[in-house]
Write an enzyme that holds these catalytic residues in place. Structure first.
Site, mmCIF file in Angstrom:
data_model
loop_
_atom_site.group_PDB
_atom_site.id
_atom_site.type_symbol
_atom_site.label_atom_id
_atom_site.label_comp_id
_atom_site.label_asym_id
_atom_site.label_seq_id
_atom_site.Cartn_x
_atom_site.Cartn_y
_atom_site.Cartn_z
ATOM 1 N N ASP A 104 0.830 -1.205 0.000
ATOM 2 C CA ASP A 104 0.000 0.000 0.000
ATOM 3 C C ASP A 104 0.863 1.253 0.000
ATOM 4 O O ASP A 104 2.004 1.247 0.460
ATOM 5 C CB ASP A 104 -0.973 0.008 1.180
ATOM 6 C CG ASP A 104 -0.264 -0.049 2.531
ATOM 7 O OD1 ASP A 104 0.685 -0.854 2.668
ATOM 8 O OD2 ASP A 104 -0.647 0.691 3.455
ATOM 9 N N GLU A 116 0.065 -0.914 5.999
ATOM 10 C CA GLU A 116 1.085 -0.227 6.776
ATOM 11 C C GLU A 116 0.854 1.272 6.828
ATOM 12 O O GLU A 116 1.116 1.914 7.843
ATOM 13 C CB GLU A 116 2.472 -0.529 6.186
ATOM 14 C CG GLU A 116 3.635 -0.240 7.128
ATOM 15 C CD GLU A 116 4.128 1.199 7.069
ATOM 16 O OE1 GLU A 116 4.905 1.590 7.956
ATOM 17 O OE2 GLU A 116 3.753 1.927 6.131
#
Length: 380
Positions: A70, A135
């Site tokens: 991500d 994250e």
């Protein structure tokens, strides 16, 4: 440099707009390549988060490379010199969102694993990758959940390399062996609306909030210590007002963050803020909410750390710095499990910024670093 497996995979990953917590097929691409070289693959979706756990071998020691697919939002598209999800080569750099944080690291890991297995098909121990898409967001259903699941199943990790962009100005000039804690607070004040011409009759919510919080921005919390930089307090967002210039606002919301060393505790920081807001005018009702992003942590520094330091010296010629600076990372969920953990990745100068980039000349050396670490842990 243009003919590079790491570059090719980095571009494939960057082209997928995986704004957190979306993955956009990045992990399937990674899983397919790892399965081709004998890795077992388990997808671990939790809520809206994609997680990949892939391993080859079951013996000890188990060496894990961890990262995230991500990325943060791109901000103003007009400010980018090229489309952030169309990886672009320009002036010796690869541009795109995630180029440094941290799709190039993941590409370097995967290519390193492919080359390592091809050269050492029968190695000691086991090699694994832990990849999440959570994250950059809440970090609730990503690495944290995967580690918890592995612990419940009795699966242990001995060593972990996290591909976060740890370097400052040159690849390998710094590694992370811990991080400061991150504590977020939201202060909301609600009072009556009033006319700016009659301030004695109406308490100003914004004035009250700033009167109490401004001294905290000037306060010296500590000097840090041998391992951690000093604690800092930063106001990050302020929202309030009606839009009219002649109205005293009835509400303000202020968000702030502590990045704190082990000289402080979460309780001591909360108490300092709570004591400060006792001075707020009683006609304004304060509400205080807290969210812990991560506690301060410091990894044990033993065999893996020594290997990483010597590998950096051999490949780059640099004497790396052992640092706990920067934001927090998913290592905060790995270190408490008793895992010796080192963060090693690209230069972090452009992470989360417009025109994020990585030097083309750093791509293959980064993969070489990862492959050599694999060899020194699992072969030598």
């Amino acid at each position: 440099m243009m003919d590079s497996q790491v570059l090719d995979l980095s571009r494939e990953l960057i082209s997928r707009p995986s704004v957190s917590p979306r993955d956009e097929g990045c992990q399937k691409l990674i899983a397919d390549r790892l399965q081709n070289i004998g890795f077992m693959v388990e997808h671990m979706p939790f809520e809206d988060v994609s997680n990949l756990w892939a391993w080859r071998g079951s013996a000890k020691p188990r060496l894990v490379f961890a990262g995230h697919t991500d990325v943060v939002p791109v901000g103003s598209l007009e400010s980018w010199h090229s489309n952030p999800f169309e990886p672009t080569l320009r002036n010796g750099y690869l541009y795109g969102r995630g180029a440094a944080d941290m799709k190039s690291s993941i590409a370097a890991m995967v290519v390193a694993a492919e080359r390592f297995v091809a050269q050492h098909p029968e190695y000691s121990g086991s090699l694994a990758l832990l990849i999440t898409s959570d994250e950059e967001d809440l970090a609730i259903n990503g690495t944290k959940r995967v580690i918890e699941t592995l612990q419940e199943r009795g699966e242990t990790i001995d060593y972990c390399v996290v591909g976060e962009p740890s370097s400052s100005t040159q690849l390998g000039d710094a590694i992370r062996v811990g991080r400061r804690g991150s504590l977020n607070g939201t202060l909301t004040l609600k009072g009556p609306l009033g006319h700016v011409a009659y301030p004695d009759e109406t308490p100003n919510s914004i004035h009250e909030a700033l009167r109490c919080l401004t001294p905290l921005t000037r306060r010296v919390w500590d000097e840090g210590n041998e391992f951690f930089r000093a604690t800092s307090f930063q106001i990050s967002n302020l929202n309030g007002g009606t839009g009219a210039v002649n109205v005293i606002p009835d509400m303000v919301e202020i968000q702030f963050n502590f990045r704190y060393s082990t000289e402080q505790t979460e309780a001591s920081l909360k108490r300092a803020v709570e004591d400060a807001i006792t001075e707020i005018d009683s006609r304004v009702a304060p509400e205080l909410a807290w969210h812990t992003s991560g506690l301060p942590f410091l990894s044990k520094q033993d065999a893996l750390t020594d290997i990483v330091v010597s590998t950096i010296k051999e490949i780059t010629g640099l004497d790396t710095e052992r640092s706990t600076a920067g934001g927090t990372s998913d290592a905060r969920f790995i270190v408490p499990a008793g895992v010796e953990t080192v963060e090693l990745g690209p230069v972090n100068a452009t992470i989360h910024k417009i025109n994020e980039r990585i030097a083309l000349d750093d791509l293959e050396p980064l993969s070489d670093l990862y492959k050599t670490i694999m060899e020194r842990v699992l072969v030598e």
